[in-house]
Design a protein around this motif. Structure first.
Motif, short mmCIF file in Angstrom:
data_model
loop_
_atom_site.label_atom_id
_atom_site.label_comp_id
_atom_site.label_asym_id
_atom_site.label_seq_id
_atom_site.Cartn_x
_atom_site.Cartn_y
_atom_site.Cartn_z
N GLY A 15 0.81 -1.21 0.00
CA GLY A 15 0.00 0.00 0.00
C GLY A 15 0.84 1.26 0.00
O GLY A 15 2.08 1.22 -0.04
N LYS A 49 4.05 -6.91 8.83
CA LYS A 49 3.90 -5.65 8.10
C LYS A 49 5.19 -4.83 8.18
O LYS A 49 5.96 -4.96 9.14
N ILE A 157 -9.88 2.02 5.45
CA ILE A 157 -9.14 3.25 5.77
C ILE A 157 -7.64 2.95 5.78
O ILE A 157 -7.05 2.49 6.76
N GLY A 183 -3.33 8.37 5.82
CA GLY A 183 -2.14 9.11 5.39
C GLY A 183 -2.25 10.58 5.80
O GLY A 183 -1.24 11.21 6.15
N PHE A 198 3.66 6.70 13.58
CA PHE A 198 2.22 6.56 13.84
C PHE A 198 1.99 6.20 15.31
O PHE A 198 1.10 6.76 15.96
N ASP A 199 2.78 5.29 15.82
CA ASP A 199 2.58 4.86 17.21
C ASP A 199 2.78 6.01 18.19
O ASP A 199 2.04 6.16 19.16
N GLY A 290 -8.71 -1.56 7.44
CA GLY A 290 -7.54 -0.73 7.13
C GLY A 290 -6.72 -0.50 8.39
O GLY A 290 -7.24 -0.55 9.52
N PHE A 291 -5.43 -0.26 8.19
CA PHE A 291 -4.52 -0.16 9.35
C PHE A 291 -4.66 1.13 10.14
O PHE A 291 -4.09 1.26 11.23
N PHE A 292 -5.43 2.09 9.61
CA PHE A 292 -5.62 3.33 10.37
C PHE A 292 -6.29 3.04 11.72
O PHE A 292 -6.02 3.69 12.72
N ARG A 294 -6.30 0.25 13.76
CA ARG A 294 -5.37 -0.32 14.73
C ARG A 294 -6.03 -0.71 16.06
O ARG A 294 -5.41 -0.63 17.14
N1 LIG Z 1 3.18 1.30 11.96
C1 LIG Z 1 2.54 2.18 11.17
N2 LIG Z 1 3.25 3.01 10.38
C2 LIG Z 1 2.63 3.88 9.57
N3 LIG Z 1 1.29 4.01 9.51
C3 LIG Z 1 0.52 3.22 10.28
C4 LIG Z 1 1.12 2.26 11.13
N4 LIG Z 1 0.12 1.60 11.76
C5 LIG Z 1 -1.04 2.12 11.33
N5 LIG Z 1 -0.81 3.12 10.43
C6 LIG Z 1 -1.90 3.89 9.79
O1 LIG Z 1 -2.41 3.06 8.79
C7 LIG Z 1 -2.39 3.73 7.52
C8 LIG Z 1 -2.06 2.74 6.45
O2 LIG Z 1 -3.04 1.73 6.44
P1 LIG Z 1 -3.03 0.56 5.38
O3 LIG Z 1 -4.33 -0.13 5.49
O4 LIG Z 1 -1.82 -0.28 5.56
O5 LIG Z 1 -2.97 1.41 4.04
P2 LIG Z 1 -2.00 1.35 2.78
O6 LIG Z 1 -2.46 0.13 2.05
O7 LIG Z 1 -2.32 2.61 2.05
O8 LIG Z 1 -0.59 1.29 3.23
C9 LIG Z 1 -1.36 4.83 7.66
O9 LIG Z 1 -1.62 5.91 6.79
C10 LIG Z 1 -1.50 5.20 9.12
O10 LIG Z 1 -2.55 6.11 9.32
#
Ligand SMILES: Nc1ncnc2c1ncn2[C@@H]1O[C@H](COP(=O)(O)OP(=O)(O)O)[C@@H](O)[C@H]1O
Ligand SMILES: CC(C)(COP(=O)(O)O)[C@@H](O)C(=O)NCCC(=O)O
Length: 539
Positions: A15, A49, A157, A183, A198-199, A290-292, A294
């Motif tokens: 991503g 990841k 997200i 992002g 991010f953390d 999505g990783f946002f 968490r």
């Molecule tokens: N360890 C991390 N480093 C950077 N961003 C993180 C981390 N953990 C969560 N995020 C959040 O997750 C978002 C990315 O989510 P993700 O689903 O992996 O999207 P992408 O596929 O665009 O990389 C980042 O923009 C940030 O807001």
């Protein structure tokens, strides 16, 4: 990883911010519990990841764990001699050449939206207690009736946000999106608070108060509700709105309050847009991934409140335990869609692998442990076994046979995998020594950073060897509590001398891998100088 484990079916989701990896690690146990005439492979599904901007770490992780050898030949017979790995996300296009050049693998590209939907459908149909609601501090798992799953709205997200109406397996339409996503939170957060990660930003937001910066309805209405249109005095009227009249500069605000307002603003906005899209198509269920997210309570609560508020309780926000790995899982399960022999039993295998894992386990990749578990006849100092070494350096270590592996071999061999871990479950006292040496290798690599030749590197390592070596209880010992305190000066001296010997031995062997035969640096090793092991910062 022990030798009976076999990795198969690596899938990547590359991503805008993060690279997500899913792969299956079989434990060599096959059973004839057949379904559709297929045998079942036992094992576990592993998740990892990496930051996309640190793609070299990801390449190294794949190379070190030999994950790239787990590709399959292309089902359409294309380029027969090449191994293909399923990949999705924008990076499947952007980095295809890099993966080919560095690892010799080709990407079998899966569409990102298709993978997200595939991942969610798979999880919702297969994994019990996958989906949950979160409101007013209460997490409640939702039982999903497989016959009544569709339609739903999926809101992913990531760096940006995609909103997808899902009507069935492979039946979906991306109906909307917003560029104000994870992002934006991370990017603006870095600029406004000087946070580096991010953390750090999340941690900061935890301690903040958004009302310091956000303009509330009560701020505009003199402390009262605007009940005629259903707005309480505490509702946010304008995110960051107080900053226009406070007469303050950015520096006058606490970074934690800024982080909190930002998190609230982004989460609220996504919740609202999601609801409006659910309304457009009459969808009652909205799954957020999505990783946002968490798994953060404040984020989930804000999104849930937004959905609840705008839909007047009609629509429900739901979250997923494997929120960040939806695309990677979708790409992974898409191996099923091919008729390749290797993967005929795959769907059943993956279902079992997920079912056999509890939530936390699922993200767990095994740490490499020391094999020196037998403590018989081994002297100890400070609770550390003084294991034999293949060393000619003077010191208290017993001499090990030259053709046998010793703890230094283990530390060097496992370093590039173990350094990724922030926790290390100690299985034997030898693991403590392995932790110490992993840390020491990290220190030594830091000293080698910037040393362009073996000769310069050797000098740096000799200088490191001249430094004082603290033992437990002394300032500078890296892991307080890992070893017991020395009970006498003799014990302290014995442990110090052993550490000195084992460090020097490690340094010598490290130089031979960190530099190539022609004396130039091996970047596959030196790249690890910047890594933090168990969150210990190496100076
Ligand atoms: N360890 C991390 N480093 C950077 N961003 C993180 C981390 N953990 C969560 N995020 C959040 O997750 C978002 C990315 O989510 P993700 O689903 O992996 O999207 P992408 O596929 O665009 O990389 C980042 O923009 C940030 O807001
Ligand atoms: C372009 C993307 C699909 C890429 O996915 P990502 O790497 O952010 O997970 C996503 O960032 C997105 O949907 N952005 C929003 C674009 C818009 O609809 O305005």
């Amino acid at each position: 990883m022990d030798s009976t484990q076999k990795i198969s079916h690596l899938a990547l989701d590359i991503g805008g911010t993060l690279i997500k990896l899913v792969y299956f690690s079989a434990n060599g146990d096959y059973s004839e519990e057949s379904r559709n005439g297929c045998s079942v492979v036992h094992g576990k599904l592993c998740f990892a990841k990496f930051e996309t901007r640190k793609i070299d770490d990801c390449l190294e992780f794949i190379r070190f764990n030999i994950l790239h050898h787990s590709g399959v030949q292309h089902p359409n017979g294309a380029a027969h001699d090449k191994l293909y790995v399923k990949a999705t996300g924008g990076g499947a296009f952007k980095f295809a050449d890099l993966f080919k050049e560095k690892l010799g693998i080709l990407f079998d590209k899966e569409d990102e939206m298709h993978s997200l939907v595939g991942g969610v459908n798979f999880l919702l149909k297969t994994v019990p207690r996958e989906a949950f609601t979160y409101l007013d501090g209460q997490k409640e798992f939702v039982e999903i009736d497989h016959n009544d799953l569709y339609p739903y709205l999926l809101v992913n997200i990531g760096s940006g946000v995609s909103m997808i109406k899902v009507d069935g397996d492979g039946k979906y339409e991306r109906i909307s999106g917003t560029s104000l996503g994870g992002g934006t939170f991370l990017g603006l957060g870095k600029l406004l608070t000087k946070c580096k990660s991010f953390d750090e930003l999340l941690e900061l937001s935890h301690h903040g108060n958004n009302r310091v910066i956000d303009m509330l309805v009560g701020d505009i209405y003199g402390g009262t509700d605007y009940s005629k249109i259903g707005l309480s005095s505490t509702a946010i009227a304008s995110s960051f709105g107080k900053a226009i009249s406070d007469g303050k500069e950015l520096e006058d605000y606490q970074p934690e309050d800024v982080a909190r307002s930002l998190l609230r603003m982004i989460s609220n906005n996504i919740g609202q847009i999601a609801y409006l899209n659910a309304l457009r198509f009459g969808l009652k269920r909205i799954f957020f991934g999505g990783f946002f997210i968490r798994g953060l309570e404040y984020t989930m609560d804000t999104i849930s409140v937004a959905v609840h508020f705008w839909s007047r309780g009609e629509a429900k926000a739901m979250f997923l335990r494997h929120e960040g790995f939806l695309g990677a899982l979708g790409a992974f399960t898409s191996y099923n869609n091919q008729s390749h022999n290797d993967i005929k039993s795959h769907q059943h295998t993956v279902q079992r692998a997920i079912l056999n894992c509890s939530g936390d386990n699922l993200r767990h990749i095994p740490v490499y442990h020391s094999s020196f578990v037998d403590e018989e006849g081994i002297t100890k100092a400070c609770g550390c076994p003084l294991l034999p070494l293949k060393s000619h350096i003077k010191g208290p270590a017993p001499i090990s046979e030259q053709d046998k592996t010793d703890i230094v071999d283990e530390a060097i061999t496992f370093f590039r995998a173990n350094v990724f871990f922030t926790n290390f479950d100690i299985k034997s006292p030898a693991d403590k020594l392995l932790i110490y040496l992993t840390f020491y290798i990290n220190v030594a690599l830091k000293r080698l950073e910037g040393c362009r030749t073996l000769a310069v590197g050797t000098k740096a390592i000799i200088n490191l060897g001249l430094e004082d070596i603290p033992v437990p209880g002394e300032t500078g010992f890296p892991f307080p509590g890992l070893f017991s305190l020395p009970q006498s000066q003799d014990e302290a001296d014995l442990f110090r001398n052993y550490l000195k010997q084992v460090r020097e031995e490690t340094s010598g062997r490290l130089l031979s891998v960190a530099y190539r035969a022609n004396g130039t640096p091996n970047k596959w090793w030196l790249a690890f100088a910047k890594r933090k092991f168990i969150n210990v910062v190496v100076l």
